[in-house]
Design a protein around this motif. Sequence first.
Motif, PDB file in Angstrom:
ATOM      1  N   TYR A 111     -10.666   0.924 -11.057  1.00  0.00           N
ATOM      2  CA  TYR A 111     -12.108   1.098 -10.621  1.00  0.00           C
ATOM      3  C   TYR A 111     -13.375   1.298 -11.406  1.00  0.00           C
ATOM      4  N   ARG A 112     -13.367   0.924 -12.749  1.00  0.00           N
ATOM      5  CA  ARG A 112     -14.139   1.231 -14.182  1.00  0.00           C
ATOM      6  C   ARG A 112     -14.889  -0.671 -13.695  1.00  0.00           C
ATOM      7  N   VAL A 113     -13.699  -1.094 -13.341  1.00  0.00           N
ATOM      8  CA  VAL A 113     -13.705  -2.725 -13.744  1.00  0.00           C
ATOM      9  C   VAL A 113     -15.091  -3.065 -12.985  1.00  0.00           C
ATOM     10  N   ALA A 114     -15.223  -2.384 -11.659  1.00  0.00           N
ATOM     11  CA  ALA A 114     -15.294  -2.664 -10.233  1.00  0.00           C
ATOM     12  C   ALA A 114     -17.000  -1.507 -10.357  1.00  0.00           C
ATOM     13  N   ARG A 115     -17.694  -2.827  -9.038  1.00  0.00           N
ATOM     14  CA  ARG A 115     -18.802  -2.412  -9.858  1.00  0.00           C
ATOM     15  C   ARG A 115     -19.359  -2.028  -7.821  1.00  0.00           C
ATOM     16  N   ARG A 116     -18.435  -2.213  -6.888  1.00  0.00           N
ATOM     17  CA  ARG A 116     -19.025  -1.907  -5.641  1.00  0.00           C
ATOM     18  C   ARG A 116     -17.915  -1.373  -5.320  1.00  0.00           C
ATOM     19  N   ALA A 117     -16.527  -1.167  -5.587  1.00  0.00           N
ATOM     20  CA  ALA A 117     -15.640  -0.715  -4.075  1.00  0.00           C
ATOM     21  C   ALA A 117     -14.225  -1.586  -4.582  1.00  0.00           C
ATOM     22  N   ALA A 118     -13.321  -0.745  -5.286  1.00  0.00           N
ATOM     23  CA  ALA A 118     -12.104  -1.290  -5.495  1.00  0.00           C
ATOM     24  C   ALA A 118     -11.070  -1.527  -4.109  1.00  0.00           C
ATOM     25  N   ILE A 119      -9.846  -2.610  -4.052  1.00  0.00           N
ATOM     26  CA  ILE A 119      -9.946  -2.910  -2.521  1.00  0.00           C
ATOM     27  C   ILE A 119      -7.897  -2.735  -3.021  1.00  0.00           C
ATOM     28  N   VAL A 120      -7.397  -1.964  -2.359  1.00  0.00           N
ATOM     29  CA  VAL A 120      -5.514  -2.147  -2.226  1.00  0.00           C
ATOM     30  C   VAL A 120      -5.265  -1.825  -1.182  1.00  0.00           C
ATOM     31  N   ILE A 121      -3.864  -2.910  -1.197  1.00  0.00           N
ATOM     32  CA  ILE A 121      -3.154  -2.862   0.033  1.00  0.00           C
ATOM     33  C   ILE A 121      -1.687  -2.949  -1.471  1.00  0.00           C
ATOM     34  N   GLU A 122      -0.990  -1.836  -0.387  1.00  0.00           N
ATOM     35  CA  GLU A 122       0.349  -1.259  -1.011  1.00  0.00           C
ATOM     36  C   GLU A 122       1.254  -0.782   0.117  1.00  0.00           C
ATOM     37  N   SER A 123       2.062   0.077  -0.261  1.00  0.00           N
ATOM     38  CA  SER A 123       2.955   0.884   1.275  1.00  0.00           C
ATOM     39  C   SER A 123       2.224   2.127   0.929  1.00  0.00           C
ATOM     40  N   ARG A 124       2.567   3.007   2.270  1.00  0.00           N
ATOM     41  CA  ARG A 124       2.507   3.920   2.495  1.00  0.00           C
ATOM     42  C   ARG A 124       3.680   5.087   2.061  1.00  0.00           C
ATOM     43  N   ASP A 125       3.605   6.135   1.640  1.00  0.00           N
ATOM     44  CA  ASP A 125       4.444   7.281   1.692  1.00  0.00           C
ATOM     45  C   ASP A 125       4.748   8.254   2.068  1.00  0.00           C
ATOM     46  N   SER A 126       5.162   7.452   3.523  1.00  0.00           N
ATOM     47  CA  SER A 126       4.689   8.462   5.074  1.00  0.00           C
ATOM     48  C   SER A 126       6.387   8.719   5.236  1.00  0.00           C
ATOM     49  N   ARG A 127       6.560   9.906   6.249  1.00  0.00           N
ATOM     50  CA  ARG A 127       7.878  10.082   6.141  1.00  0.00           C
ATOM     51  C   ARG A 127       8.514   9.693   7.152  1.00  0.00           C
ATOM     52  N   LEU A 128       8.415   8.078   8.001  1.00  0.00           N
ATOM     53  CA  LEU A 128       9.411   7.285   7.764  1.00  0.00           C
ATOM     54  C   LEU A 128       9.630   6.258   6.995  1.00  0.00           C
ATOM     55  N   MET A 129       9.021   6.230   6.160  1.00  0.00           N
ATOM     56  CA  MET A 129       8.895   4.925   5.470  1.00  0.00           C
ATOM     57  C   MET A 129      10.024   6.506   4.274  1.00  0.00           C
ATOM     58  N   SER A 130      10.043   7.513   4.213  1.00  0.00           N
ATOM     59  CA  SER A 130      10.936   8.424   3.225  1.00  0.00           C
ATOM     60  C   SER A 130      12.293   8.256   4.088  1.00  0.00           C
ATOM     61  N   LEU A 131      12.048   8.233   5.707  1.00  0.00           N
ATOM     62  CA  LEU A 131      13.963   8.343   6.114  1.00  0.00           C
ATOM     63  C   LEU A 131      14.487   6.813   6.026  1.00  0.00           C
ATOM     64  N   LEU A 132      13.714   5.099   5.824  1.00  0.00           N
ATOM     65  CA  LEU A 132      14.026   4.269   5.977  1.00  0.00           C
ATOM     66  C   LEU A 132      14.524   4.112   4.323  1.00  0.00           C
ATOM     67  N   VAL A 133      14.308   5.018   3.378  1.00  0.00           N
ATOM     68  CA  VAL A 133      14.540   4.809   2.362  1.00  0.00           C
ATOM     69  C   VAL A 133      15.758   5.355   1.888  1.00  0.00           C
ATOM     70  N   LYS A 134      15.406   6.805   2.928  1.00  0.00           N
ATOM     71  CA  LYS A 134      16.934   7.628   2.422  1.00  0.00           C
ATOM     72  C   LYS A 134      18.017   6.907   3.353  1.00  0.00           C
ATOM     73  N   PHE A 135      17.824   6.412   4.527  1.00  0.00           N
ATOM     74  CA  PHE A 135      18.458   4.951   4.759  1.00  0.00           C
ATOM     75  C   PHE A 135      19.606   4.096   4.367  1.00  0.00           C
ATOM     76  N   ARG A 136      18.502   3.835   3.542  1.00  0.00           N
ATOM     77  CA  ARG A 136      18.673   2.038   2.373  1.00  0.00           C
ATOM     78  C   ARG A 136      18.462   1.097   3.294  1.00  0.00           C
ATOM     79  N   PHE A 137      17.250   1.808   4.702  1.00  0.00           N
ATOM     80  CA  PHE A 137      16.767   0.392   5.111  1.00  0.00           C
ATOM     81  C   PHE A 137      15.558  -0.196   4.664  1.00  0.00           C
ATOM     82  N   THR A 138      15.025   0.322   3.220  1.00  0.00           N
ATOM     83  CA  THR A 138      14.031  -0.104   1.919  1.00  0.00           C
ATOM     84  C   THR A 138      14.454  -0.022   1.206  1.00  0.00           C
TER      85      THR A 138
END
Length: 277
Positions: A111-138
């Motif tokens: 954010y600091r180094v950007a003049r116009r915008a910072a753009i990020v592509i990552e993973s979302r901490d969704s409810r589905l992802m939490s289930l996948l993590v819990k049951f070790r699918f990811t």
Amino acid sequence: MSSRSKTCPRQRLSFYEHVVASWIPDRDASILVVGGGKNDRDVLAGLSFRKVVISNLDERMVGNEDEFAPFQWAYQNAENLSYKAGEFDYVVVHAALHHCASPHRALLEMYRVARRAAIVIESRDSRLMSLLVKFRFTDVYEPTAVYYNDCKFGGVNNTDIPNFVYRWTEHEIEKTIASYAPHAKHRIHYRYASDIPHLTSVQKKRGLRGMVLAVAAPAYKLFAWLFPKQQNLFAWKIEKPTLPEDLMDWISLASDGSMKFNKAWGDQRYVAKPPDW
């Protein structure tokens, strides 16, 4: 992060291409990629961007900078960038913040180094992802990233220690930016997509879990259409505020660019404090 540790399914790279192409319309814009690698080079070159610096913590690139041609390469720690504020039009990261010891600090450096915008592509901490993590699918940690980098690189801050996979929510992003830059209002845009589970060689080794992922893929497509925020690809763009238009009402901007509390705004709203307050 290592430039040699990223292997991405086609769906993820297509999402990356779509996000960058639509959120950075100016092909002459200056772009810094943090935690970057050859996938970043290929995507940005394929979109005809010209002014790009790809940075990472991969010491193996020293002397091999031509691997990122036609772009420049720089040895940079995303959590402590050497560039001045606003030096690049855009700062981009793709699937690398979760390799940082402090993902939030890296986001704020972007954010600091950007003049116009910072753009990020990552993973979302969704409810589905939490289930996948819990049951070790990811994965919760990424030992495979180290294993496929000679057991020496690819982990947290590109060391041989496997990194924790940090996942994000919209509210967390908004709180992080509001805390760092409370003087202004921000426009943050979000997009979602799916990297449909498929049987990679790693999933095959997981046996039953890998088979379940493959069988569930068609049903997941319908689920993702009904609940788009539960998808596993998550992108956001943080626009840098325009001053003075985006200043908070209680902040005033001086002619020299400095900011201070707007006393006139306060006088209109608050009772003067008593002498012994």
